[in-house]
Design a protein around this motif. Structure first.
Motif, mmCIF file in Angstrom:
data_model
loop_
_atom_site.group_PDB
_atom_site.id
_atom_site.type_symbol
_atom_site.label_atom_id
_atom_site.label_comp_id
_atom_site.label_asym_id
_atom_site.label_seq_id
_atom_site.Cartn_x
_atom_site.Cartn_y
_atom_site.Cartn_z
ATOM 1 N N THR A 294 -51.870 -1.724 14.117
ATOM 2 C CA THR A 294 -53.038 -2.321 14.756
ATOM 3 C C THR A 294 -54.094 -2.698 13.727
ATOM 4 O O THR A 294 -54.809 -3.700 13.883
ATOM 5 C CB THR A 294 -53.636 -1.345 15.777
ATOM 6 N N ASN A 295 -54.182 -1.927 12.651
ATOM 7 C CA ASN A 295 -55.196 -2.184 11.626
ATOM 8 C C ASN A 295 -54.758 -3.215 10.596
ATOM 9 O O ASN A 295 -55.574 -4.032 10.150
ATOM 10 C CB ASN A 295 -55.562 -0.872 10.910
ATOM 11 N N ASN A 296 -53.492 -3.180 10.188
ATOM 12 C CA ASN A 296 -53.079 -4.098 9.119
ATOM 13 C C ASN A 296 -52.357 -5.348 9.616
ATOM 14 O O ASN A 296 -51.993 -6.213 8.811
ATOM 15 C CB ASN A 296 -52.189 -3.371 8.097
ATOM 16 N N ASP A 297 -52.117 -5.467 10.919
ATOM 17 C CA ASP A 297 -51.520 -6.664 11.527
ATOM 18 C C ASP A 297 -50.144 -6.991 10.967
ATOM 19 O O ASP A 297 -49.739 -8.159 10.918
ATOM 20 C CB ASP A 297 -52.439 -7.886 11.351
ATOM 21 N N ALA A 298 -49.412 -5.997 10.519
ATOM 22 C CA ALA A 298 -48.065 -6.231 10.011
ATOM 23 C C ALA A 298 -47.087 -6.417 11.162
ATOM 24 O O ALA A 298 -47.359 -6.021 12.300
ATOM 25 C CB ALA A 298 -47.616 -5.074 9.116
ATOM 26 N N PHE A 299 -45.940 -7.023 10.860
ATOM 27 C CA PHE A 299 -44.930 -7.265 11.889
ATOM 28 C C PHE A 299 -43.845 -6.203 11.824
ATOM 29 O O PHE A 299 -43.338 -5.875 10.760
ATOM 30 C CB PHE A 299 -44.271 -8.633 11.696
#
Length: 416
Positions: free
Chosen positions: A69-74
């Motif tokens: 949620t914080n780093n927007d990684a997939f």
């Protein structure tokens, strides 16, 4: 005169970049090496997959959810916390790695492979080493390359279709392509609408461009192969391939340059202890006797230390001289092979060697491919119990003649 010469040089460079994908053999080796490394790693960790990336790991699904949620990684593993979904993602990553290595439906498999690698690595970011970072990056770059032009099932299918067209017949009926394309679209659409591809803009944009572009490409190839839009797509694909190949080369140079210059600044690489200490650790000594033998020689430790630093610092500068570059490339591949044996890091070494392969000479790769093909033909001829038909050519003779014709020319200046 100087401006005219510069203009001709620029036009020639643009023509080369847009007319054809450069480094076809190098990109094929990178594809095979990266996918094979990931496949073997996942197979080795198959009994421990739940502890590394799954529900039984110390990095729980809830903790990973907060981080994503914080780093927007997939990572597709965040779509559900069920064990069935985890097994599905892990299995699809295994299958896509195997099919990408074989070169079957390479564009689609490269996308699935990238999604699988990102899903597993972003699920548990504290697992892995530098080799995993290399696989992570190369999995993204391979999506943009035309890495199946040689040494792939796709290349074999394209050759057969070209032969049929030359003989006046229709191309073979393609069922797997549309089914695979439609299936990926059915996954991509809800994933995009539900925000499951991560918070970054580039990944969903890239996936949609690839999906729409490949669908248009397939339709034009079947219905209107001489259409201008087909030629435009071909040019765009060549530009993307060559740009991605250039980025891979720059990435490898950056890895070695930063590693080498950081080693120079460290006192442990100046006095040799950076090589000596790992040889004394049980965790990094799968062959204790061999490690002890090397560690007991101060001269050998000093040579390994300084050769490693010199090769890593000097390699980016040797790209301007092909012969020196090839010598240092052999030294670096030997260095990674030594790390694999001495320190017990085979997958790290395989990942680095796969990345180094982008600099291998084209002539050598063509020769290697023909040697492998000739050996395979000879093996098959022996299994046939030496039977020969009247007028039959000797097994492998065509390959030898073709190797003689291909080996005489130079490779691409970009990678050769």
């Amino acid at each position: 005169m100087g401006a005219r010469t510069a203009g001709h040089a620029l036009a020639h460079a643009v023509q080369r970049v847009t007319a054809a994908p450069l480094g076809a053999y190098q990109s094929a080796v990178v594809r095979i090496g990266v996918s094979a490394t990931c496949l073997l790693f996942l197979l080795r960790e198959l009994p421990h997959r739940h502890e590394m990336y799954g529900p039984d790991g110390p990095w729980s699904w809830g903790m990973a959810r907060r981080l994503i949620t914080n780093n927007d990684a997939f990572t597709a593993l965040m779509w559900s916390d069920s064990t069935v979904w985890f097994e599905t993602v892990y299995g699809l990553t295994l299958v896509s790695a195997a099919l990408l290595m074989a070169g079957w439906r390479t564009r689609a498999m490269s996308v699935l492979f990238m999604a699988g690698v990102l899903s597993l690595q972003n699920r548990s970011i504290f697992m892995g080493d530098g080799g995993d970072n290399v696989i992570h990056l190369l999995a993204v770059y391979l999506v943009l390359t035309r890495c199946a032009r040689v040494w792939s099932l796709d290349a074999r299918r394209a050759s057969r279709d070209a032969t049929r067209l030359a003989e006046g017949g229709p191309p073979a009926r393609d069922v797997a392509g549309p089914v695979l394309w439609a299936g990926l679209g059915c996954v991509l659409l809800p994933a995009t609408l539900m925000g499951g591809i991560g918070g970054t803009w580039w990944l969903p944009s890239l996936l949609w461009v690839l999906w729409l572009g490949n669908g248009t490409w397939w339709a034009l190839n079947r219905r209107a192969p001489d259409h201008e839009l087909r030629a435009l797509l071909d040019v765009l694909a060549n530009i993307a391939h060559n740009a991605a190949l250039l980025v891979i080369m720059a990435e490898v140079c950056l890895i070695y340059a930063t590693a080498g210059w950081y080693k120079i600044q460290g006192s442990r690489w100046q006095d040799g202890t950076a090589v000596y200490y790992p040889l004394k650790l049980d965790y990094f000594t799968p062959w204790a006797g061999l490690s002890e033998l090397i560690a007991s020689s101060a001269l050998l430790v000093m040579v390994l230390t300084y050769v490693t630093v010199i090769v890593q610092v000097a390699f980016p500068f040797t790209l301007f001289n092909r012969r020196v570059k090839n010598i240092l490339l052999v030294l670096m591949i030997g260095e990674h092979a030594g790390i694999s044996v001495l320190l017990g890091l085979p997958f790290f070494s395989m990942a680095m060697i796969a990345a180094d392969a982008v600099f291998l000479p084209t002539v050598f790769l063509v020769w290697l491919g023909h040697r492998v093909s000739l050996g395979r033909r000879r093996l098959f001829s022996r299994t046939a119990k030496g039977l020969k038909l009247p007028g039959q050519r000797r097994a492998g003779q065509d390959d030898e003649e073709e190797a003689g014709r291909s080996g005489g020319g130079g490779g691409h200046t970009l990678v050769g």
